[in-house]
Design a protein around this motif. Structure first.
Motif, PDB file in Angstrom:
ATOM      1  N   ALA A  22       0.856  -1.180   0.000  1.00  0.00           N
ATOM      2  CA  ALA A  22       0.000   0.000   0.000  1.00  0.00           C
ATOM      3  C   ALA A  22       0.895   1.235   0.000  1.00  0.00           C
ATOM      4  CB  ALA A  22      -0.899   0.015   1.229  1.00  0.00           C
ATOM      5  N   GLU A  23       0.548   2.185  -0.823  1.00  0.00           N
ATOM      6  CA  GLU A  23       1.341   3.408  -0.913  1.00  0.00           C
ATOM      7  C   GLU A  23       1.089   4.318   0.283  1.00  0.00           C
ATOM      8  OE1 GLU A  23       2.037   7.102  -4.008  1.00  0.00           O
ATOM      9  OE2 GLU A  23       0.885   5.364  -4.644  1.00  0.00           O
ATOM     10  N   HIS A  24      -0.148   4.297   0.797  1.00  0.00           N
ATOM     11  CA  HIS A  24      -0.520   5.187   1.892  1.00  0.00           C
ATOM     12  C   HIS A  24      -1.099   4.414   3.073  1.00  0.00           C
ATOM     13  CE1 HIS A  24      -0.647   7.992  -1.563  1.00  0.00           C
ATOM     14  NE2 HIS A  24      -0.138   8.815  -0.683  1.00  0.00           N
ATOM     15  N   HIS A  25      -0.994   5.026   4.246  1.00  0.00           N
ATOM     16  CA  HIS A  25      -1.692   4.576   5.438  1.00  0.00           C
ATOM     17  C   HIS A  25      -2.648   5.696   5.838  1.00  0.00           C
ATOM     18  CE1 HIS A  25       0.870   1.124   6.181  1.00  0.00           C
ATOM     19  NE2 HIS A  25       0.106   0.817   7.210  1.00  0.00           N
ATOM     20  N   TYR A  26      -3.712   5.320   6.501  1.00  0.00           N
ATOM     21  CA  TYR A  26      -4.719   6.281   6.952  1.00  0.00           C
ATOM     22  C   TYR A  26      -4.831   6.196   8.471  1.00  0.00           C
ATOM     23  CZ  TYR A  26      -5.862   6.412   2.053  1.00  0.00           C
ATOM     24  OH  TYR A  26      -5.771   6.572   0.698  1.00  0.00           O
ATOM     25  N   LEU A  27      -4.849   7.353   9.099  1.00  0.00           N
ATOM     26  CA  LEU A  27      -5.004   7.415  10.550  1.00  0.00           C
ATOM     27  C   LEU A  27      -6.242   8.229  10.884  1.00  0.00           C
ATOM     28  CD1 LEU A  27      -1.392   8.320  11.772  1.00  0.00           C
ATOM     29  CD2 LEU A  27      -2.508   6.110  11.884  1.00  0.00           C
ATOM     30  N   VAL A  60      13.138  17.672   7.941  1.00  0.00           N
ATOM     31  CA  VAL A  60      12.850  16.470   7.141  1.00  0.00           C
ATOM     32  C   VAL A  60      11.474  15.923   7.514  1.00  0.00           C
ATOM     33  CG1 VAL A  60      13.571  14.097   6.658  1.00  0.00           C
ATOM     34  CG2 VAL A  60      15.275  15.916   6.798  1.00  0.00           C
ATOM     35  N   GLY A  61      11.168  15.904   8.795  1.00  0.00           N
ATOM     36  CA  GLY A  61       9.855  15.440   9.242  1.00  0.00           C
ATOM     37  C   GLY A  61       8.749  16.360   8.780  1.00  0.00           C
ATOM     38  N   ALA A  62       9.007  17.678   8.838  1.00  0.00           N
ATOM     39  CA  ALA A  62       7.991  18.646   8.420  1.00  0.00           C
ATOM     40  C   ALA A  62       7.687  18.540   6.936  1.00  0.00           C
ATOM     41  CB  ALA A  62       8.442  20.062   8.765  1.00  0.00           C
ATOM     42  N   ALA A  63       8.624  18.010   6.164  1.00  0.00           N
ATOM     43  CA  ALA A  63       8.421  17.862   4.718  1.00  0.00           C
ATOM     44  C   ALA A  63       7.679  16.575   4.355  1.00  0.00           C
ATOM     45  CB  ALA A  63       9.771  17.893   4.009  1.00  0.00           C
ATOM     46  N   LEU A  64       7.374  15.755   5.340  1.00  0.00           N
ATOM     47  CA  LEU A  64       6.663  14.502   5.093  1.00  0.00           C
ATOM     48  C   LEU A  64       5.279  14.797   4.518  1.00  0.00           C
ATOM     49  CD1 LEU A  64       6.978  11.394   5.682  1.00  0.00           C
ATOM     50  CD2 LEU A  64       5.679  11.827   7.748  1.00  0.00           C
ATOM     51  N   PRO A  65       4.928  14.194   3.393  1.00  0.00           N
ATOM     52  CA  PRO A  65       3.610  14.468   2.813  1.00  0.00           C
ATOM     53  C   PRO A  65       2.470  13.843   3.620  1.00  0.00           C
ATOM     54  CG  PRO A  65       4.859  12.975   1.398  1.00  0.00           C
ATOM     55  CD  PRO A  65       5.738  13.321   2.553  1.00  0.00           C
ATOM     56  N   SER A  85       5.852   4.814   4.241  1.00  0.00           N
ATOM     57  CA  SER A  85       7.184   4.910   4.847  1.00  0.00           C
ATOM     58  C   SER A  85       7.247   5.973   5.945  1.00  0.00           C
ATOM     59  CB  SER A  85       8.227   5.222   3.772  1.00  0.00           C
ATOM     60  OG  SER A  85       7.952   6.474   3.171  1.00  0.00           O
ATOM     61  N   GLY A  86       6.268   6.858   6.018  1.00  0.00           N
ATOM     62  CA  GLY A  86       6.260   7.907   7.024  1.00  0.00           C
ATOM     63  C   GLY A  86       5.306   7.664   8.177  1.00  0.00           C
ATOM     64  N   LYS A  89       6.920   7.870  11.730  1.00  0.00           N
ATOM     65  CA  LYS A  89       7.299   9.254  12.055  1.00  0.00           C
ATOM     66  C   LYS A  89       6.075  10.075  12.445  1.00  0.00           C
ATOM     67  CE  LYS A  89      11.546   9.755   9.463  1.00  0.00           C
ATOM     68  NZ  LYS A  89      12.239  10.399   8.367  1.00  0.00           N
ATOM     69  N   LEU A  90       5.008   9.960  11.659  1.00  0.00           N
ATOM     70  CA  LEU A  90       3.794  10.722  11.958  1.00  0.00           C
ATOM     71  C   LEU A  90       3.203  10.293  13.290  1.00  0.00           C
ATOM     72  CD1 LEU A  90       1.593  12.750  11.239  1.00  0.00           C
ATOM     73  CD2 LEU A  90       0.454  10.912   9.957  1.00  0.00           C
ATOM     74  N   TRP A  91       3.056   9.003  13.484  1.00  0.00           N
ATOM     75  CA  TRP A  91       2.440   8.478  14.706  1.00  0.00           C
ATOM     76  C   TRP A  91       3.243   8.916  15.933  1.00  0.00           C
ATOM     77  CZ3 TRP A  91      -0.625   3.420  14.261  1.00  0.00           C
ATOM     78  CH2 TRP A  91      -1.337   3.160  15.445  1.00  0.00           C
ATOM     79  N   SER A  92       4.548   8.794  15.872  1.00  0.00           N
ATOM     80  CA  SER A  92       5.369   9.176  17.023  1.00  0.00           C
ATOM     81  C   SER A  92       5.303  10.676  17.282  1.00  0.00           C
ATOM     82  CB  SER A  92       6.818   8.722  16.819  1.00  0.00           C
ATOM     83  OG  SER A  92       7.390   9.330  15.677  1.00  0.00           O
ATOM     84  N   ALA A  93       5.306  11.482  16.221  1.00  0.00           N
ATOM     85  CA  ALA A  93       5.232  12.939  16.401  1.00  0.00           C
ATOM     86  C   ALA A  93       3.907  13.350  17.036  1.00  0.00           C
ATOM     87  CB  ALA A  93       5.419  13.638  15.058  1.00  0.00           C
TER      88      ALA A  93
END
Length: 139
Positions: A22-27, A60-65, A85-86, A89-93
């Motif tokens: 899967a290219e994306h994950h949804y939260l 680098v994190g702020a640039a995450l799409p 792949s992000g 990073k998103l979940w932890s932030a």
């Protein structure tokens, strides 16, 4: 005695690994503001997500799409889309963010999936066409 010695066929297992399934994950997330006060609008919510990424992972994190597909100001809940792949990073932030406008806050991840389920959990259709937070105008 083993299964073959007893005249029984040994069970065969095959392991399959899907790469880039899967290219994306949804939260599905909810922002909790225990002391009340002003609630963020959609643009402020998106900025808060970017701020959380920047604080923990730098530029680098702020640039995450990350896309905010839906946002309900009344419940402070949203559906976020992030490249697979992000996800960590998103979940932890979001988990480690503790303040919004100098007030305590907390993000709760209510659901994480490779595809989005509707609120009544009956529809596996993606909400990719519901909106694009990259088009929000930030003041």
């Amino acid at each position: 005695r083993g299964p073959a010695e007893r005249g029984m066929a040994a069970a065969a297992f095959e392991r399959r690994v899907l790469r880039r399934a899967a290219e994306h994950h949804y939260l599905r997330v909810r922002l909790e503001l225990p002391d009340g006060g002003a609630r963020p609008n959609a643009a402020q919510f998106k900025q808060l997500v970017v701020t959380a990424l920047r604080e923990l992972h730098g530029e680098v994190g702020a640039a995450l799409p990350v896309d905010v597909l839906t946002y309900e100001e009344k419940t402070l809940s949203a559906i976020l889309r992030v490249i697979s792949s992000g996800l960590v990073k998103l979940w932890s932030a979001l988990t480690l963010l503790g303040f919004y406008q100098n007030r305590r806050c907390a993000f709760r991840v209510l659901q994480s999936c490779l595809f989005f389920l509707s609120p009544n959990q009956t529809s596996p259709f993606l909400l990719a066409l519901s909106g694009n937070s990259r088009e929000l105008v930030l003041d």
